[in-house]
Scaffold this motif. Structure first.
Motif, mmCIF file in Angstrom:
data_model
loop_
_atom_site.group_PDB
_atom_site.id
_atom_site.type_symbol
_atom_site.label_atom_id
_atom_site.label_comp_id
_atom_site.label_asym_id
_atom_site.label_seq_id
_atom_site.Cartn_x
_atom_site.Cartn_y
_atom_site.Cartn_z
ATOM 1 N N ASP A 1 0.837 -1.205 0.000
ATOM 2 C CA ASP A 1 0.000 0.000 0.000
ATOM 3 C C ASP A 1 0.870 1.253 0.000
ATOM 4 N N ASP A 2 1.926 1.252 0.808
ATOM 5 C CA ASP A 2 2.821 2.407 0.856
ATOM 6 C C ASP A 2 3.541 2.617 -0.471
ATOM 7 N N ILE A 3 3.981 1.530 -1.078
ATOM 8 C CA ILE A 3 4.692 1.618 -2.364
ATOM 9 C C ILE A 3 3.767 2.199 -3.437
ATOM 10 N N VAL A 4 2.538 1.696 -3.490
ATOM 11 C CA VAL A 4 1.565 2.179 -4.477
ATOM 12 C C VAL A 4 1.287 3.666 -4.259
ATOM 13 N N GLU A 5 1.131 4.069 -2.998
ATOM 14 C CA GLU A 5 0.888 5.481 -2.707
ATOM 15 C C GLU A 5 2.075 6.355 -3.125
ATOM 16 N N GLN A 6 3.283 5.863 -2.906
ATOM 17 C CA GLN A 6 4.459 6.624 -3.321
ATOM 18 C C GLN A 6 4.465 6.833 -4.830
ATOM 19 N N ARG B 1 4.368 9.784 -9.544
ATOM 20 C CA ARG B 1 4.054 9.610 -10.975
ATOM 21 C C ARG B 1 2.542 9.493 -11.139
ATOM 22 N N PRO B 2 1.813 10.581 -10.914
ATOM 23 C CA PRO B 2 0.352 10.527 -11.016
ATOM 24 C C PRO B 2 -0.145 10.195 -12.418
ATOM 25 N N ASP B 3 0.753 10.241 -13.398
ATOM 26 C CA ASP B 3 0.361 9.911 -14.770
ATOM 27 C C ASP B 3 0.260 8.397 -14.990
ATOM 28 N N LEU B 4 0.761 7.600 -14.032
ATOM 29 C CA LEU B 4 0.724 6.131 -14.148
ATOM 30 C C LEU B 4 -0.317 5.546 -13.205
ATOM 31 N N ASN B 5 -0.945 4.466 -13.627
ATOM 32 C CA ASN B 5 -1.862 3.740 -12.760
ATOM 33 C C ASN B 5 -1.068 2.629 -12.080
#
Length: 170
Positions: free
Chosen positions: A8-13, A18-22
């Protein structure tokens, strides 16, 4: 609030930087990889108590589940183990040195060799299997029966999509 894991922390980082990536796929693959590492460690730990490593257990279990006379030709063993021929040779050499398997000439093809469980190998794998299944049950204890069936179906679907459909038995 739902409990969080490290992923969860990694995904949030990633979502922040990189908000352009899902990062959804990253999360799923990351969880699969982290879980695989923990499962492998738990399996290795159990196999060590039996005097085996994971690859030796794999060969003995493959021969045992093949049914009497608990032997396979090297090609069938190689196919079931999904490793190189050199790796199978090394595994069989180690198990042979321990007196757990033996090589016998194939009566139908003089060039082929049959790998067979010895009585000691059968006794060892039979003794190890019950504990192995208990260990796997422990590893899956967080899931109820329905969740296990759902996960099993989803993993099967992914394996099929990635070509893991070849039958082990001819």
């Amino acid at each position: 609030m739902e409990q969080r894991d490290t992923v969860d922390d990694i995904v949030e980082q990633w979502a922040r930087t990189r908000p352009d990536l899902n990062p959804e796929a990253m999360g799923l693959i990351g969880r699969l990889r982290r879980l695989n590492a923990r499962v492998d460690a738990a399996l290795r730990e159990y196999f060590t108590t039996c005097g085996l490593d994971s690859s030796e257990f794999d060969v003995l279990a493959t021969l045992r589940r093949s049914g009497e006379p608990y032997e396979l030709n090297a090609r069938a063993l190689l196919k079931a183990a999904m490793v190189t021929s050199g790796a199978i040779t090394n595994r069989v050499d180690k198990l042979s040195a321990k007196g757990l398997v033996e090589r016998n000439p194939c009566p139908d093809d003089r060039r082929a060799v049959l790998i067979r469980l010895t009585p000691a190998g059968k006794e060892l794998i039979d003794g190890a299997l019950a504990g192995h299944v208990r260990n796997e049950e422990r590893l899956l204890a967080a899931l109820d029966g329905g969740e296990r069936a759902q996960l099993d179906g989803l993993l099967r679907k992914l394996l099929i999509a990635h070509g893991d459909t070849e039958a082990l038995l001819d």
